[in-house]
Structures are given as structure tokens and as C-alpha cells.
Write a protein that holds these residues in place. Structure first.
Motif, mmCIF file in Angstrom:
data_model
loop_
_atom_site.group_PDB
_atom_site.id
_atom_site.type_symbol
_atom_site.label_atom_id
_atom_site.label_comp_id
_atom_site.label_asym_id
_atom_site.label_seq_id
_atom_site.Cartn_x
_atom_site.Cartn_y
_atom_site.Cartn_z
ATOM 1 N N ILE A 1 95.103 38.611 25.484
ATOM 2 C CA ILE A 1 96.077 37.810 26.213
ATOM 3 C C ILE A 1 97.391 37.852 25.449
ATOM 4 C CG2 ILE A 1 95.380 35.659 25.054
ATOM 5 C CD1 ILE A 1 95.833 34.232 27.774
ATOM 6 N N ASN A 2 98.493 37.916 26.180
ATOM 7 C CA ASN A 2 99.779 38.038 25.498
ATOM 8 C C ASN A 2 100.229 36.682 24.950
ATOM 9 O OD1 ASN A 2 100.666 36.760 27.852
ATOM 10 N ND2 ASN A 2 102.633 37.841 27.811
ATOM 11 N N TRP A 3 101.368 36.676 24.274
ATOM 12 C CA TRP A 3 101.825 35.486 23.562
ATOM 13 C C TRP A 3 101.994 34.281 24.490
ATOM 14 C CZ3 TRP A 3 106.414 33.249 25.000
ATOM 15 C CH2 TRP A 3 107.245 34.021 25.828
ATOM 16 N N LEU B 1 100.123 31.137 10.903
ATOM 17 C CA LEU B 1 100.957 32.124 11.579
ATOM 18 C C LEU B 1 101.679 31.442 12.729
ATOM 19 C CD1 LEU B 1 98.743 34.511 13.769
ATOM 20 C CD2 LEU B 1 98.133 32.183 13.156
ATOM 21 N N ASN B 2 102.747 32.081 13.178
ATOM 22 C CA ASN B 2 103.485 31.560 14.331
ATOM 23 C C ASN B 2 102.719 31.983 15.585
ATOM 24 O OD1 ASN B 2 105.310 30.751 16.253
ATOM 25 N ND2 ASN B 2 107.099 31.516 15.140
ATOM 26 N N PHE B 3 101.764 31.170 15.935
ATOM 27 C CA PHE B 3 100.752 31.543 16.924
ATOM 28 C C PHE B 3 101.355 32.014 18.233
ATOM 29 C CE2 PHE B 3 96.574 31.616 18.620
ATOM 30 C CZ PHE B 3 96.615 31.089 19.903
ATOM 31 N N SER B 4 102.390 31.347 18.688
ATOM 32 C CA SER B 4 102.956 31.656 20.007
ATOM 33 C C SER B 4 103.643 33.015 20.046
ATOM 34 C CB SER B 4 103.921 30.563 20.435
ATOM 35 O OG SER B 4 105.006 30.491 19.534
ATOM 36 N N ARG B 5 103.751 33.693 18.917
ATOM 37 C CA ARG B 5 104.357 35.012 18.872
ATOM 38 C C ARG B 5 103.333 36.126 18.765
ATOM 39 N NH1 ARG B 5 109.952 34.614 15.302
ATOM 40 N NH2 ARG B 5 110.890 32.922 16.520
ATOM 41 N N TYR B 6 102.053 35.752 18.852
ATOM 42 C CA TYR B 6 100.997 36.741 18.680
ATOM 43 C C TYR B 6 100.185 36.918 19.963
ATOM 44 C CZ TYR B 6 101.580 37.089 13.645
ATOM 45 O OH TYR B 6 102.077 37.338 12.399
#
Length: 122
Positions: free
Chosen positions: A50-52, A26-31
Motif C-alpha cells: 500500500i502506498n504512503w 521512521l516518518n511512517f506517512s512517507r513510506y
């Protein structure tokens, strides 16, 4: 998508433990990334999220001031530092990913790990 928790174990009350969750697929930094826990016979409980970008986070009342969430988007990992552990912290701990926003509701998360056991002895 795969979320893999690690770092669980058996500790004594008052000690610390650090859990890690490695994400792939997954596009980790967007989750947003959350941590939950579930003790035998109990519902899944919100621990923290915690937010992205790592700039926003909040915690469940039972862990506030003792647990800290952090993330490393370069390594696709999120960590849960647990200090001053208590026997009532004993549970299986899960990390979860949500594509939008911060929430404490388990059903609103898109992906889950398999969990890691944390046992705190008195």
C-alpha cells in the motif's frame, strides 16, 4: 526503526485473521508498506503493498480478492485482513517499509519486521 507484527495464530480453513504492524522510528506517512510471507523451504513471497497515503495498493495473485491491506498514518500502523484462509496461506508473515514507490521485490524494502506465524489447518 522498528516494525512489529502481531495477530498471527492458528485458524481453520475458511476463517479470517487480521495482522497488524506497528512502526516506530521512521516518518511512517512517507513510506510504502508491504506484506510478505515465507513458508518453510520456500522463497519469500509478495502478498501486498500500500502506498504512503493508502490510495494505491496491489496484491499477489494468490491472495487477490481474499486479503486487504489498510493503513492508519495517525497510529503508524498497517493491517492485513485475511479472509477465506487456506492451508497454503500458512507461513511467517512480515511487514516491510520502503521509502519510495510500490514494489513487489523484497530486496527493495528498507526495513523489516521480525514476522508473525500464521497457520491454517484443513
Amino acid at each position: 526503526v522498528q516494525l512489529v507484527e502481531s495477530g498471527g495464530g492458528l485458524v481453520q480453513a475458511g476463517e479470517s485473521l487480521r495482522l497488524s504492524c506497528a512502526a516506530s522510528g521512521l516518518n511512517f506517512s512517507r513510506y510504502a508498506m508491504g506484506w510478505f510471507r515465507q513458508a518453510p523451504g520456500k522463497e519469500r513471497e509478495f502478498v501486498g503493498v500500500i502506498n504512503w497515503g493508502g490510495g494505491s495498493y496491489y496484491y499477489g495473485d494468490s491472495v487477490k480478492g481474499r486479503f486487504t491491506i489498510s493503513r492508519d498514518n495517525a497510529k503508524n500502523t498497517v493491517a492485513l485482513q485475511m479472509n477465506s484462509l487456506k492451508p497454503e496461506d500458512t507461513a511467517v508473515y512480515y511487514c516491510a517499509a520502503r521509502s519510495w514507490g510500490l514494489t513487489t521485490t523484497p530486496s527493495e524494502y528498507d526495513y523489516w519486521g521480525q514476522g508473525t506465524q500464521v497457520t491454517v489447518s484443513s
